[in-house]
Design a protein around this motif. Structure first.
Motif, PDB file in Angstrom:
ATOM      1  N   UNK A  18      16.196  76.921  33.428  1.00 59.25           N
ATOM      2  CA  UNK A  18      14.763  77.178  33.246  1.00 59.25           C
ATOM      3  C   UNK A  18      14.521  77.965  31.964  1.00 59.25           C
ATOM      4  N   UNK A  41       8.178  85.010  36.118  1.00 56.44           N
ATOM      5  CA  UNK A  41       6.710  84.995  36.184  1.00 56.44           C
ATOM      6  C   UNK A  41       6.221  84.555  37.558  1.00 56.44           C
ATOM      7  N   UNK A  42       6.894  83.538  38.092  1.00 57.35           N
ATOM      8  CA  UNK A  42       6.464  83.017  39.398  1.00 57.35           C
ATOM      9  C   UNK A  42       6.699  84.062  40.495  1.00 57.35           C
ATOM     10  N   UNK A  66       7.298  79.521  25.017  1.00 55.21           N
ATOM     11  CA  UNK A  66       7.498  79.803  26.437  1.00 55.21           C
ATOM     12  C   UNK A  66       6.529  78.972  27.280  1.00 55.21           C
ATOM     13  N   UNK A  83      12.838  80.805  30.446  1.00 51.48           N
ATOM     14  CA  UNK A  83      12.157  82.102  30.590  1.00 51.48           C
ATOM     15  C   UNK A  83      12.190  82.807  29.230  1.00 51.48           C
ATOM     16  N   UNK A 107      18.916  71.974  35.737  1.00 47.12           N
ATOM     17  CA  UNK A 107      18.425  73.006  36.670  1.00 47.12           C
ATOM     18  C   UNK A 107      18.098  74.293  35.925  1.00 47.12           C
ATOM     19  N   UNK A 156       3.671  73.630  44.457  1.00 54.21           N
ATOM     20  CA  UNK A 156       3.365  73.620  43.021  1.00 54.21           C
ATOM     21  C   UNK A 156       3.337  72.185  42.492  1.00 54.21           C
ATOM     22  N   UNK A 157       2.567  72.010  41.436  1.00 52.57           N
ATOM     23  CA  UNK A 157       2.444  70.679  40.847  1.00 52.57           C
ATOM     24  C   UNK A 157       3.770  70.294  40.180  1.00 52.57           C
ATOM     25  N   UNK A 158       3.951  69.013  39.971  1.00 50.72           N
ATOM     26  CA  UNK A 158       5.189  68.529  39.369  1.00 50.72           C
ATOM     27  C   UNK A 158       5.321  69.127  37.972  1.00 50.72           C
ATOM     28  N   UNK A 159       6.461  69.761  37.688  1.00 47.88           N
ATOM     29  CA  UNK A 159       6.586  70.397  36.371  1.00 47.88           C
ATOM     30  C   UNK A 159       6.602  69.374  35.236  1.00 47.88           C
ATOM     31  N   UNK A 160       6.133  69.823  34.099  1.00 50.46           N
ATOM     32  CA  UNK A 160       6.062  68.929  32.926  1.00 50.46           C
ATOM     33  C   UNK A 160       7.469  68.753  32.351  1.00 50.46           C
ATOM     34  N   UNK A 161       7.922  67.511  32.193  1.00 49.80           N
ATOM     35  CA  UNK A 161       9.264  67.341  31.618  1.00 49.80           C
ATOM     36  C   UNK A 161       9.240  67.532  30.101  1.00 49.80           C
ATOM     37  N   UNK A 180      15.887  79.459  41.049  1.00 53.36           N
ATOM     38  CA  UNK A 180      15.181  78.253  40.625  1.00 53.36           C
ATOM     39  C   UNK A 180      13.809  78.611  40.025  1.00 53.36           C
ATOM     40  N   UNK A 181      13.310  79.803  40.396  1.00 55.23           N
ATOM     41  CA  UNK A 181      11.987  80.200  39.892  1.00 55.23           C
ATOM     42  C   UNK A 181      12.161  81.159  38.727  1.00 55.23           C
ATOM     43  N   UNK A 182      11.245  81.080  37.785  1.00 57.08           N
ATOM     44  CA  UNK A 182      11.309  82.055  36.713  1.00 57.08           C
ATOM     45  C   UNK A 182      10.643  83.350  37.185  1.00 57.08           C
ATOM     46  N   UNK A 223       5.926  78.072  31.421  1.00 55.74           N
ATOM     47  CA  UNK A 223       6.437  78.525  32.719  1.00 55.74           C
ATOM     48  C   UNK A 223       6.781  77.384  33.671  1.00 55.74           C
ATOM     49  N   UNK A 224       6.108  76.274  33.550  1.00 58.11           N
ATOM     50  CA  UNK A 224       6.292  75.238  34.574  1.00 58.11           C
ATOM     51  C   UNK A 224       6.776  73.937  33.939  1.00 58.11           C
ATOM     52  N   UNK A 225       8.005  73.953  33.480  1.00 61.40           N
ATOM     53  CA  UNK A 225       8.541  72.759  32.833  1.00 61.40           C
ATOM     54  C   UNK A 225       9.903  72.396  33.414  1.00 61.40           C
ATOM     55  N   UNK A 226      10.220  71.121  33.277  1.00 61.89           N
ATOM     56  CA  UNK A 226      11.543  70.655  33.682  1.00 61.89           C
ATOM     57  C   UNK A 226      12.280  70.259  32.411  1.00 61.89           C
ATOM     58  N   UNK A 227      13.432  70.864  32.195  1.00 65.05           N
ATOM     59  CA  UNK A 227      14.156  70.621  30.944  1.00 65.05           C
ATOM     60  C   UNK A 227      15.051  69.387  31.082  1.00 65.05           C
ATOM     61  N   UNK A 228      14.951  68.514  30.100  1.00 64.84           N
ATOM     62  CA  UNK A 228      15.731  67.278  30.141  1.00 64.84           C
ATOM     63  C   UNK A 228      16.645  67.216  28.918  1.00 64.84           C
TER      64      UNK A 228
END
Lengths: 298, 271
Positions: free
Chosen positions: B222, A48-49, B204, B224, B220, A24-29, A44-46, B206-211
């Motif tokens: 997520x 949806x994944x 929502x 959802x 770590x 998977x692509x680098x997640x958006x921070x 680690x995965x939500x 789906x593909x984010x890193x929380x800082x």
């Protein structure tokens, strides 16, 4: 019941499911104010994944086409490849053949009894040739008896192939229909009520060709005015038998006799009684995708 | 025109256009603006007795007036990492500038405090507009990211160092537990809660890193749909507790989500 896959090679796609985790692509921070107010996540995965991975896996399984089959049930099955050549010349429209229903034509009685004959042919592959002034294959060899019955209705009628009787061509077309047959017992059942008076192929040549192809011809003379000698010769030369059906009841008996002839093993025993299961994973994948879409919309 | 100048000009323009009349302090004292009529108690100034009202009622009544003396406005800007989320920091700057120009417009003293890496910095009070500009400039030069703050220790410090009665305007996101009771007992306190819409209703993704903006550390955890619901429930509980605290101690408060609504919101809380 045994389980197998029609296209097992499709399963090589299955390891790609790992791509949903590792490729998977680098997640958006994004900055999130109160991380302590988010619940602890053990995965680690939500979800949806996981659903997307599930859908992918199910689609791969669908592609591999799983199925159940009964090998034992088929290996000992016996049957034959049989072509019914039915006379639809004008004379078949004559009535008085059935003593119970006097106005019923010879053709209608023959078709009705042929239907019954077809319904009992569970172990045979059947084909249908219709002939009059010319002949044609109304149905190639098939084990779909239901479909064949329908074809018998749709593709044949009195006079549909002309009013004359081309017995030679009927045999040749029947040989054509049996061309791809691999069984030992290849049979033509020829029903006719007349004399050979049409077509460019003589019955003699046609029978020779049938003999060369190892095809046995059973002839059924319907009524009283058919060419007995010709029908007898055709049957005799091909190694078959000639029957006479002066009435509908006689015809029924003749069909019963033909039924009792010894069958041979079928050519493709392991493809019968297959229960394909690919729709189940496909349905599940569609349900999961629908769930995913609804979750995103609402 | 740089961003700082834009913030200041915008605040000035908005305040001067929409604000008229004086900001009413809740402090009671000598002035011309009537507040309430109360029964005379020993110690009240006899000059305040309303003879007409007393004659009508047969008891001695005293007129209490709003204090008209110069008001000291102390603006406390809680600068920390969370202010970098969304447009919160811009809203904070604009709010401080607006409060400053209100004070300037009304010839009140304006000064305040801001935090850098948890430590308080003071802006000396004055009636000059330059103080407003200096305050906002100091804030503008800060990068809130990576800064953490102990709300309560800041408030304790203010309690120790704010001796004279003042209108204390605390600008922050109030996402931490806070106790303004002691401060509100001594001073008039207005809490300006600066929040971002995305902070209250996180979209929502789906593909984010929380800082964590206070530490710049990735988490770590997520995001959802269920996690968002859980978070929103926590936030609602926190805000309900906060509202109860404000109401219980007579603290006026407003919530601001966008710089565009600052003037209108401040107008309501100061009315």
């Amino acid at each position: 019941m045994s389980f197998s896959l029609l296209y097992p090679l499709a399963l090589v796609l299955l390891p790609f499911v790992g791509c949903f985790v590792y490729c998977k692509s680098r997640p958006k921070p994004i900055y999130f104010s109160k991380l302590e107010w988010l619940p602890k996540s053990y995965l680690r995965l939500d979800s949806d994944r996981w659903i997307v991975m599930g859908v992918f896996g199910l689609l791969v399984v669908t592609l591999a086409t799983p199925y159940l089959y009964k090998p034992d049930a088929n290996y000992h099955k016996k049957g034959r490849d049989l072509v019914l050549a039915i006379d639809t010349s004008g004379s078949m429209a004559q009535s008085g053949f059935d003593s119970l229903e006097r106005f019923k034509s010879k053709y209608d009685s023959a078709i009705e009894l042929t239907h019954r004959f077809i319904q009992n042919r569970h172990d045979d592959n059947l084909g249908l040739v219709v002939f009059g002034s010319f002949a044609y294959i109304a149905s190639p060899l098939t084990y779909d008896l239901e479909g064949l019955s329908q074809m018998l209705h749709l593709m044949s009628d009195v006079g549909i192939a002309g009013d004359s009787t081309a017995i030679g061509e009927a045999i040749v077309q029947s040989i054509e229909a049996l061309k791809h047959s691999r069984t030992q017992n290849k049979v033509i059942v020829l029903l006719s009520d007349g004399v050979h008076n049409a077509g460019s192929i003589s019955p003699k040549d046609a029978v020779d060709r049938a003999k060369k192809s190892g095809i046995v011809i059973y002839t059924i003379g319907i009524g009283k005015e058919y060419d007995r000698e010709l029908m007898r010769l055709i049957a005799q030369k091909s190694g078959g038998k000639s029957f006479e059906a002066k009435s509908a009841k006689d015809l029924e008996v003749v069909f019963e006799k033909i039924e009792s002839l010894e069958p041979s093993p079928l050519r493709s025993s392991d493809t019968l009684n297959i229960q394909k299961l690919h729709l189940y994973p496909l349905f599940l994948a569609v349900v999961l995708m629908g769930f995913l879409v609804l979750r995103r919309v609402f | 025109m740089n961003e700082l100048a834009h913030i200041l000009i915008r605040a000035k323009k908005d305040i001067y256009r929409y604000l008229s009349g004086s900001n009413l302090s809740r402090f009671l004292g000598h002035g011309y603006d009537f507040a309430e009529l109360v029964e005379y108690r020993i110690g009240d100034d006899i000059r305040d007795i309303s003879w007409i009202s007393s004659a009508k009622r047969g008891e001695i009544y005293v007129k209490k007036m709003h204090e008209e003396k110069d008001l000291s406005i102390v603006c406390v800007a809680m600068v920390e990492g969370r202010m970098a989320v969304g447009n919160k920091y811009e809203t904070l700057l604009q709010t401080v500038a607006s409060m400053g120009y209100i004070a300037h417009y009304q010839h009140n003293l304006f000064g305040g405090y801001y935090t850098i890496k948890g430590a308080l910095q003071r802006v000396e009070p004055s009636k000059s507009h330059q103080t407003v500009e200096y305050f906002v400039e100091q804030l503008y030069s800060q990068n809130p990211l990576g800064q953490s703050l102990e709300y309560q220790s800041v408030l304790e410090y203010l309690m120790e160092h704010l001796h004279s009665k003042a209108l204390v305007v605390v600008v922050g996101d109030f996402l931490d537990d806070v106790d303004l009771a002691r401060l509100a007992y001594k001073h008039e306190v207005i809490a300006i809660v600066v929040r971002s819409i995305d902070e209250e209703i996180p979209p929502y993704q789906s593909d984010v890193e929380l800082i964590d903006p206070t530490t710049n550390q990735a988490s770590s955890k997520i995001l959802t749909p269920n996690a968002i619901k859980y978070y929103q429930k926590k936030l609602q509980q926190h805000d309900a507790k906060l509202t109860q605290h404000f109401n219980g101690h007579g603290i006026r408060f407003i919530k601001i989500y966008h710089p565009d609504e600052i003037v209108e919101r401040l107008g309501k809380v100061l009315a």
